[in-house]
Design a protein around this motif. Structure first.
Motif, PDB file in Angstrom:
ATOM      1  N   ASP A 194      -8.063  -3.158  -4.913  1.00  0.00           N
ATOM      2  CA  ASP A 194      -6.826  -3.942  -4.794  1.00  0.00           C
ATOM      3  C   ASP A 194      -7.100  -5.350  -4.271  1.00  0.00           C
ATOM      4  O   ASP A 194      -6.241  -6.222  -4.359  1.00  0.00           O
ATOM      5  N   PHE A 195      -8.275  -5.550  -3.700  1.00  0.00           N
ATOM      6  CA  PHE A 195      -8.580  -6.850  -3.105  1.00  0.00           C
ATOM      7  C   PHE A 195      -9.332  -7.768  -4.055  1.00  0.00           C
ATOM      8  O   PHE A 195      -9.532  -8.932  -3.786  1.00  0.00           O
ATOM      9  N   PHE A 245       0.863  -1.172   0.000  1.00  0.00           N
ATOM     10  CA  PHE A 245       0.000   0.000   0.000  1.00  0.00           C
ATOM     11  C   PHE A 245       0.896   1.216   0.000  1.00  0.00           C
ATOM     12  O   PHE A 245       2.067   1.124   0.314  1.00  0.00           O
ATOM     13  N   ASP A 246       0.327   2.338  -0.350  1.00  0.00           N
ATOM     14  CA  ASP A 246       1.110   3.569  -0.333  1.00  0.00           C
ATOM     15  C   ASP A 246       1.125   4.121   1.065  1.00  0.00           C
ATOM     16  O   ASP A 246       0.092   4.250   1.690  1.00  0.00           O
ATOM     17  N   GLN A 247       2.303   4.440   1.494  1.00  0.00           N
ATOM     18  CA  GLN A 247       2.377   5.079   2.789  1.00  0.00           C
ATOM     19  C   GLN A 247       3.144   6.378   2.630  1.00  0.00           C
ATOM     20  O   GLN A 247       4.275   6.392   2.198  1.00  0.00           O
ATOM     21  N   SER A 273      -5.113 -10.870   4.739  1.00  0.00           N
ATOM     22  CA  SER A 273      -3.792 -10.630   5.313  1.00  0.00           C
ATOM     23  C   SER A 273      -3.288  -9.236   4.961  1.00  0.00           C
ATOM     24  O   SER A 273      -2.547  -8.624   5.716  1.00  0.00           O
ATOM     25  N   ARG A 274      -3.725  -8.721   3.813  1.00  0.00           N
ATOM     26  CA  ARG A 274      -3.361  -7.334   3.497  1.00  0.00           C
ATOM     27  C   ARG A 274      -4.008  -6.356   4.461  1.00  0.00           C
ATOM     28  O   ARG A 274      -3.390  -5.386   4.869  1.00  0.00           O
ATOM     29  N   VAL A 275      -5.251  -6.622   4.808  1.00  0.00           N
ATOM     30  CA  VAL A 275      -5.938  -5.765   5.770  1.00  0.00           C
ATOM     31  C   VAL A 275      -5.190  -5.806   7.104  1.00  0.00           C
ATOM     32  O   VAL A 275      -4.924  -4.771   7.713  1.00  0.00           O
ATOM     33  N   ARG A 276      -4.807  -7.021   7.504  1.00  0.00           N
ATOM     34  CA  ARG A 276      -4.081  -7.186   8.770  1.00  0.00           C
ATOM     35  C   ARG A 276      -2.772  -6.388   8.753  1.00  0.00           C
ATOM     36  O   ARG A 276      -2.451  -5.661   9.681  1.00  0.00           O
TER      37      ARG A 276
END
Ligand code: ATP
Length: 271
Positions: A85-86, A6-8, A96-99
């Motif tokens: 993206d999901f 993700f962009d941070q 797992s991306r959400v986590r």
């Protein structure tokens, strides 16, 4: 590519000055800014800051921009991911991306997490959906709900999300303690468009005579901020191609035709 998780953005230089119009929406998110700046002031009095703020409105009206400006004003990192993206992801990957997203955000708190197009994961469960077999999306949504319930705002993580389809969202997302704050973002009216043109004309070298924000606003009924930004950019490119030393109203007229043409094509593809 899905290479980046993700962009941070730990340094957001967008502020409320970049967001034109939307005065009521800005007013409402001001509270979030203040909380992120002085969390102790709120927690000391036992007040409850919303966990989730849902921005609802049509595409290109500045939802992402507003969320970024909240981070910019508060001087906190901005984590962003798009619901799309999901989509079409292998089993377990979405969850797992959400986590991961929440884990990283917690480490950088206070901060903002922004999920664009949340309807892509937040559609009501058990409705089948067009593609059928949406177990994976349901897993992702469930994980999001788990994360939202698991964090408390005194940790300084605020979740913001955007959608233009609030009607399809799972009601579990809208329950108190989740996205309990909704802010409507409409297409700009004449005054709003004038304000948006003002912002985007700042970086454009116009002739200073024929080009003024009010005239342009009158020429663009129904346009959203993204289209206005696009017109300003196109006009500058047209003027440059013609080797002019400034951008004139004629260039804006051509740009308008071009952008309208593009919109019509897009609509034809959809219909
Ligand atoms: P989507 O739903 O399609 O993601 P959005 O509502 O999040 O759209 P943004 O991505 O914030 O829209 O807007 C796109 C661009 O349009 C912005 O980066 C900005 O340049 C311009 N824009 C949109 N709304 C505004 C506004 N209110 N003031 C100034 N610029 C705007």
């Amino acid at each position: 590519s899905k290479a980046t998780l993700f962009d941070q953005n730990s340094k957001v230089n967008i502020t409320f000055a970049d967001v034109a119009g939307l005065d009521e929406a800005k007013e409402e998110v001001m509270e979030v800014v203040d909380f992120l700046k002085n969390p102790k002031k709120y927690t000391a009095l036992g007040g409850k800051i919303p966990k989730g703020v849902l921005l609802v409105g049509p595409p290109g009206t500045g939802k992402t921009l507003l969320a970024k400006a909240v981070a910019g004003e508060a001087g906190v990192p901005f984590f962003t991911m798009s619901g799309s993206d999901f989509v079409e992801m292998f089993v377990g990957v979405g969850a797992s991306r959400v986590r991961d997203l929440f884990k990283q955000a917690r480490e950088k708190a206070p901060c903002i997490i922004f999920i664009d197009e949340i309807d892509a994961i937040g559609r009501a469960r058990g409705r089948g959906g067009m593609q059928g077999g949406n177990d994976e999306r349901e897993n992702t949504l469930n994980q999001l709900l788990v994360e939202m319930d698991g964090f408390s705002t005194d940790k300084g993580v605020i979740l913001m999300a955007a959608t233009n389809r609030p009607d399809v969202l799972d009601s579990a997302l809208l329950r108190p303690g989740r996205f309990d704050r909704q802010i409507g973002i409409d297409r700009p009216d004449l005054k709003g468009r004038e304000a948006i043109f003002k912002v985007h004309l700042k970086t454009i070298k116009t002739d200073g005579v024929t080009v003024d924000p009010f005239t342009l606003a009158e020429m663009t009924p129904g346009f959203a901020g993204a289209e206005i930004a696009n017109i300003c950019n196109e006009a500058a490119l047209i003027a440059a191609r013609r080797n002019q030393d400034s951008v004139t109203l004629a260039d804006f007229n051509y740009a308008l035709d071009k952008v309208i043409g593009g919109l019509e094509k897009k609509n034809k593809l959809i219909n």
